[in-house]
Design a protein around this motif. Structure first.
Motif, PDB file in Angstrom:
ATOM      1  N   LEU A  82       0.811  -1.221   0.000  1.00  0.00           N
ATOM      2  CA  LEU A  82       0.000   0.000   0.000  1.00  0.00           C
ATOM      3  C   LEU A  82       0.846   1.273   0.000  1.00  0.00           C
ATOM      4  O   LEU A  82       0.301   2.371  -0.116  1.00  0.00           O
ATOM      5  CB  LEU A  82      -0.931   0.014   1.219  1.00  0.00           C
ATOM      6  N   THR A  83       2.160   1.125   0.133  1.00  0.00           N
ATOM      7  CA  THR A  83       3.020   2.313   0.243  1.00  0.00           C
ATOM      8  C   THR A  83       2.897   3.270  -0.942  1.00  0.00           C
ATOM      9  O   THR A  83       2.743   4.487  -0.729  1.00  0.00           O
ATOM     10  CB  THR A  83       4.485   1.885   0.454  1.00  0.00           C
ATOM     11  N   ILE A 102      -0.341   5.130  -0.455  1.00  0.00           N
ATOM     12  CA  ILE A 102      -0.347   5.998   0.725  1.00  0.00           C
ATOM     13  C   ILE A 102       0.494   7.247   0.496  1.00  0.00           C
ATOM     14  O   ILE A 102       0.054   8.372   0.800  1.00  0.00           O
ATOM     15  CB  ILE A 102       0.161   5.228   1.957  1.00  0.00           C
ATOM     16  N   VAL A 103       1.705   7.082  -0.036  1.00  0.00           N
ATOM     17  CA  VAL A 103       2.572   8.254  -0.207  1.00  0.00           C
ATOM     18  C   VAL A 103       2.038   9.182  -1.298  1.00  0.00           C
ATOM     19  O   VAL A 103       2.209  10.408  -1.218  1.00  0.00           O
ATOM     20  CB  VAL A 103       4.027   7.832  -0.511  1.00  0.00           C
ATOM     21  N   TRP A 131      -1.172   9.635  -1.862  1.00  0.00           N
ATOM     22  CA  TRP A 131      -2.260  10.346  -1.184  1.00  0.00           C
ATOM     23  C   TRP A 131      -1.709  11.451  -0.279  1.00  0.00           C
ATOM     24  O   TRP A 131      -2.238  12.575  -0.250  1.00  0.00           O
ATOM     25  CB  TRP A 131      -3.082   9.351  -0.370  1.00  0.00           C
ATOM     26  N   LEU A 132      -0.643  11.166   0.465  1.00  0.00           N
ATOM     27  CA  LEU A 132      -0.041  12.168   1.329  1.00  0.00           C
ATOM     28  C   LEU A 132       0.451  13.366   0.528  1.00  0.00           C
ATOM     29  O   LEU A 132       0.246  14.524   0.907  1.00  0.00           O
ATOM     30  CB  LEU A 132       1.130  11.556   2.117  1.00  0.00           C
ATOM     31  N   TRP A 180       5.730   8.903   6.085  1.00  0.00           N
ATOM     32  CA  TRP A 180       5.229   7.530   6.167  1.00  0.00           C
ATOM     33  C   TRP A 180       6.390   6.548   6.333  1.00  0.00           C
ATOM     34  O   TRP A 180       6.324   5.622   7.137  1.00  0.00           O
ATOM     35  CB  TRP A 180       4.426   7.203   4.909  1.00  0.00           C
TER      36      TRP A 180
END
Length: 430
Positions: free
Chosen positions: A383-384, A387-388, A390-391, A404
């Protein structure tokens, strides 16, 4: 309990041919499996047009990556399936089966007719084959690490264990290299017509070599008398499962960030050409191959915990400075930032690879490690990129991905400091 700290185990016979054969048997399967994953990703656009035709190329590409993701999501289940086999019938048997589970689908994909020939059966078959390959990957890596550690001389377990990860990294590089050659030698029309199939055929030849190497193995770890390793894993040894998950979060997140996401980051955020981003990534992975055996050798000399503490510390407190270097337009500074992640990952992994195996009781070693490792990599590592991204999008901060990574490194650092006890001197009894 199957571990003991009173005496040392002897492992594989301490001679050069025996050591070489053991290491080769452990790493060749990972080369093939990650080679296959790499070439699929490289030719995803072409495969999407062949098996998921659409008027919108983006939809075809998304569907193609959906088939790729199906294989990735199958890894935890594959870990349980193949881990159970390894715990019940032996490590050699599961290593043979996991390679066959990758080799057969790889060969079938090379000859699989496209949508124009067999219609809806084409994408359905492709997805099923990718799921089978994902199941295989879920069992191959951890089973090979268990085999390598159990067959290693007692004082060289980290050095033996590292070759599983080394093989996986080499497989990714080999897949990228073959993809580059095909893209350079053939025209776009030739690639779409038949060229994309050639790398899969080459993967079949690698698989045959792998099977021959593993068939030559004469020594195996005796199977413990256990009827339900899955039940024992979750009912009796769940604290160890949790420890392994937490310990692996740091390397899982930093690896996928440094060697998967950063290629996109350098192009999209830094605005550099694709060729530069790929060349920097290739250089980083070559350094990873060079440093991994050195870090593993050091972990055998000074212990797993010092290496893991140092590596996790570097991930947790180095992620932000490394990303400041990566967030430039200077390729040399970007490369230095990537080298920072290379060092952090190799130092941590140098001790972690063997520690993963040494922590697991013999009776559930394949099952417990396969589930916990794949859960950590699948959930946190897989998911990294999402996630990154999205961040970065929601905060607008170009350094946000590093937060993260730093968080993941901090979790593994705390787990190493407070949950992990040195395992270098334990006995891997059967």
């Amino acid at each position: 309990m199957s571990i003991n700290s009173d005496v040392q185990d002897t492992g594989v016979e301490d001679n050069t041919p025996g050591r070489t054969r053991t290491i080769l048997a452990g790493l060749v399967g990972n080369i093939m499996e990650w080679y296959d994953f790499a070439i699929y990703g490289y030719f995803a656009a072409t495969i999407g047009k062949q098996f998921f035709p659409s008027e919108d190329p983006a939809i075809s590409l998304i569907a193609s990556f959906g088939a790729f993701a199906a294989g990735f999501l199958a890894r935890p289940l594959g870990g349980i399936v193949f881990g159970r086999i390894g715990d019940i019938v032996g490590r050699k048997r599961v290593l043979m089966l996991s390679v066959m589970a990758m080799a057969i689908p790889t060969t079938l994909i090379a000859f699989l007719p496209g949508y124009e020939s067999i219609g809806i059966l084409a994408p359905i078959t492709l997805v099923l084959l990718r799921i089978i390959q994902g199941l295989s990957v879920g069992g191959e890596y951890t089973s090979s690490i268990v085999f390598l550690v159990e067959q290693a001389p007692a004082k060289r377990r980290s050095f033996f264990a590292v070759w599983g990860m080394w093989g996986a990294t080499l497989g990714i590089l080999a897949g990228s290299a073959v993809g580059d050659v095909v893209a350079t030698v053939l025209t776009d029309e030739q690639i779409a017509d038949w060229g994309w199939r050639a790398p899969f055929l080459l993967g079949s030849l690698v698989a045959i070599s792998c099977l021959l190497v593993r068939r030559s193995l004469t020594k195996d770890t005796p199977s413990p008398e256990v009827s339900s390793p899955v039940k024992q894993t979750f009912m009796l040894h769940y604290p160890t499962v949790i420890k392994v998950i937490l310990l692996n979060i740091g390397t899982a997140v930093s690896f996928y960030a440094a060697f998967v996401y950063v290629v996109t980051y350098v192009q999209v955020v830094d605005g550099l050409p694709k060729e530069i981003a790929l060349n920097l990534n290739t250089g980083s992975m070559v350094l990873l191959l060079i440093f991994m055996p050195i870090a593993a050798w050091l972990a055998d000399q000074i212990g797993r915990k010092p290496m893991m503490v140092a590596g996790a510390f570097l991930i947790a407190f180095g992620a932000i400075p490394f990303f400041h270097l990566i967030h430039t337009t200077d390729p040399m500074l970007i490369f230095i930032g990537e080298i920072g992640f290379v060092l952090a990952i190799t130092i941590f992994s140098g001790g972690l690879n063997a520690a993963n195996v040494e922590m697991m009781p013999t009776s559930v070693r394949c099952t417990g490690l396969a589930f916990s490792y794949n859960a950590s990599v699948g959930i946190f590592g897989g998911l990294t990129p999402l996630i990154v991204t999205w961040l970065l999008t929601t905060t607008g901060d170009p350094i946000a991905p590093a937060y993260w990574i730093a968080f993941a490194g901090a979790l593994s650092l705390l787990a190493t400091l407070f949950l992990y006890r040195e395992t270098r001197h334990i006995v891997l009894s059967s």
